[in-house]
Design a protein around this motif. Structure first.
Motif, mmCIF file in Angstrom:
data_model
loop_
_atom_site.group_PDB
_atom_site.id
_atom_site.type_symbol
_atom_site.label_atom_id
_atom_site.label_comp_id
_atom_site.label_asym_id
_atom_site.label_seq_id
_atom_site.Cartn_x
_atom_site.Cartn_y
_atom_site.Cartn_z
ATOM 1 N N ILE A 50 0.833 -1.212 0.000
ATOM 2 C CA ILE A 50 0.000 0.000 0.000
ATOM 3 C C ILE A 50 0.862 1.254 0.000
ATOM 4 O O ILE A 50 0.629 2.178 -0.783
ATOM 5 N N TRP A 51 1.866 1.307 0.862
ATOM 6 C CA TRP A 51 2.720 2.499 0.918
ATOM 7 C C TRP A 51 3.501 2.683 -0.373
ATOM 8 O O TRP A 51 3.733 3.808 -0.809
ATOM 9 N N ILE A 78 1.055 4.224 -2.777
ATOM 10 C CA ILE A 78 0.811 5.625 -2.445
ATOM 11 C C ILE A 78 1.990 6.488 -2.886
ATOM 12 O O ILE A 78 1.811 7.531 -3.527
ATOM 13 N N TRP A 79 3.192 6.055 -2.582
ATOM 14 C CA TRP A 79 4.379 6.829 -2.958
ATOM 15 C C TRP A 79 4.514 6.895 -4.482
ATOM 16 O O TRP A 79 4.719 7.962 -5.050
ATOM 17 N N GLY A 135 1.532 8.923 -5.967
ATOM 18 C CA GLY A 135 1.551 10.290 -5.454
ATOM 19 C C GLY A 135 2.588 11.142 -6.171
ATOM 20 O O GLY A 135 2.310 12.270 -6.588
ATOM 21 N N ALA A 159 -6.132 3.278 -2.448
ATOM 22 C CA ALA A 159 -4.905 4.010 -2.129
ATOM 23 C C ALA A 159 -4.264 4.591 -3.388
ATOM 24 O O ALA A 159 -3.849 5.756 -3.403
ATOM 25 N N ALA A 160 -4.176 3.789 -4.444
ATOM 26 C CA ALA A 160 -3.564 4.269 -5.681
ATOM 27 C C ALA A 160 -4.370 5.404 -6.297
ATOM 28 O O ALA A 160 -3.803 6.399 -6.769
ATOM 29 N N ALA A 181 -3.929 8.544 -4.188
ATOM 30 C CA ALA A 181 -2.566 9.056 -4.362
ATOM 31 C C ALA A 181 -2.390 9.732 -5.714
ATOM 32 O O ALA A 181 -1.629 10.690 -5.835
#
Length: 177
Positions: A8-9, A12-13, A16, A82-83, A86
Motif C-alpha cells: 500500500i505504501w 501511495i508513494w 503520489g 490508495a492508488a 494518491a
C-alpha cells in the motif's frame, strides 16, 4: 505478482509522485506507469498491463481508472483506493493552489507562457503513451501492421474512430490479429 507483504505504501508513494508529473492527465503517465508496474516493481506482466489499460478505457468514467485497476491488482480494494487517492489528491491540491495564484495575477504574461509550454509537453507524453501501449499490446507483425494502419487512417482522414475499433475487433474475433 507482488512479493511485498504490504504494498500500500509503495502504491501511495509511486502514484503520489507520478501524479505531479502527469501533465495532460493520467494517460500522459502511461509510459511511467508501465515502467514501474512491469519493469521495476514487477506488479504485473506486459499482457496484464495491456489488459488493465483496455478495461480502463472500455469502462465508463475518468481515464484515471487505470490507476485504480493497477492498485486493485496489487493489493485488492485497499490498493485500488490508495492508488486512486494518491494519483488524484496531490494534483487536485496543486491545481487548486495554482488556480488561486493565477486568479490573483491574471494580467501577468508568465501564466500564458506556462500554459503555452505545457501543450506540446502534454502531446508528447500522450504520444509516448500510445507507443508504449502499442509495444505491449502488439504481439504479432499483423497486429503491429494493423496498429500502424489505424493510426495513419485516424490521422489522415475524418473517419469515425468507432469504425476503426469495430474493424479491429472483427479482425481479432476472426483470429487474424
Amino acid at each position: 505478482m507482488n512479493s511485498q507483504p504490504n504494498p500500500i505504501w509503495s502504491l501511495i508513494w509511486t502514484f503520489g509522485v507520478m501524479s505531479l508529473f502527469a501533465v495532460g492527465g493520467a494517460n500522459a503517465a502511461i509510459p511511467e506507469m508501465h515502467r514501474i508496474a512491469v519493469d521495476i516493481r514487477h506488479w504485473m506482466t506486459d499482457k496484464q498491463f495491456a489488459d488493465v489499460f483496455a478495461i480502463s478505457q472500455l469502462s465508463p468514467g475518468p481515464n484515471v481508472l487505470i490507476v485504480t485497476l493497477i492498485g486493485y491488482s496489487v493489493a485488492g480494494v485497499a490498493g485500488g483506493l490508495a492508488a486512486t487517492l494518491a494519483m488524484c489528491v496531490p494534483t487536485a491540491v496543486l491545481a487548486y493552489g495554482v488556480s488561486r495564484l493565477l486568479t490573483r495575477s491574471s494580467r501577468s504574461r508568465w501564466h500564458a507562457i506556462i500554459q503555452a509550454a505545457l501543450v506540446p509537453l502534454s502531446i508528447g507524453l500522450m504520444g509516448a503513451s500510445g507507443l508504449i501501449l502499442a509495444l505491449t499490446a502488439d504481439r504479432t507483425w499483423m497486429a503491429a501492421l494493423l496498429t500502424a494502419a489505424v493510426a495513419a487512417l485516424a490521422f489522415a482522414t475524418r473517419l469515425n474512430p468507432l469504425w476503426l475499433l469495430l474493424t479491429g475487433a472483427l479482425l481479432g474475433f476472426a483470429g487474424l490479429v
